[in-house]
Design a protein around this motif. Structure first.
Motif, short mmCIF file in Angstrom:
data_model
loop_
_atom_site.label_atom_id
_atom_site.label_comp_id
_atom_site.label_asym_id
_atom_site.label_seq_id
_atom_site.Cartn_x
_atom_site.Cartn_y
_atom_site.Cartn_z
N ASP A 22 71.42 -6.76 -93.56
CA ASP A 22 72.40 -5.71 -93.28
C ASP A 22 73.77 -6.35 -93.15
N ASP A 24 77.02 -6.02 -91.31
CA ASP A 24 77.55 -5.32 -90.14
C ASP A 24 78.64 -6.17 -89.49
N HIS A 55 71.80 -2.07 -95.14
CA HIS A 55 72.94 -1.22 -94.80
C HIS A 55 74.22 -2.01 -95.00
N ASN A 87 72.47 3.44 -99.44
CA ASN A 87 73.72 2.74 -99.74
C ASN A 87 74.50 3.42 -100.86
#
Length: 112
Positions: A22, A24, A55, A87
């Motif tokens: 991910d 982030d 993500h 996504n």
């Protein structure tokens, strides 16, 4: 801190950046650093494979857009492939489908 794994490979004269995990707030700078290292080593025709991306946050998306502009300005390109439905929705909302060429798979870009 979430794990983010980059795997770089070469196929048919193109550099493929496979991203797993991910993107982030805890690791988004890793993405920019990796893209800058590729650019600095002359690898400016890039496929970013997001098949194993869980993500991406808006900051990560912003880094992709900025590097797209940089690579394009140098005569290179960034192509995106293998977006999950989740996504793809993020890319649609943020306007990424109007910026990037997005493909279903690596093979759709380089052939079989």
């Amino acid at each position: 801190m979430a794990d983010l794994i980059f795997d770089i490979e070469e196929r048919k004269g193109l550099t493929i950046l496979n991203i797993k995990g991910d993107i982030d707030a805890s690791n988004v700078t890793q993405l920019g650093k990796t893209l800058d290292e590729l650019k600095d080593s002359g690898k400016i025709n890039l496929i970013i494979n997001l098949k194993d991306l869980g993500h991406i946050n808006s900051r990560g998306f912003g880094i992709l857009v900025h590097r797209y502009q940089v690579f394009s300005g140098m005569g290179g390109s960034i192509k995106i492939c293998s977006l999950s439905e989740h996504n793809m929705m993020i890319f649609n909302i943020l306007g990424g489908t109007q910026i990037f060429n997005i493909y279903n798979s690596i093979e759709d870009i380089i052939g079989k």
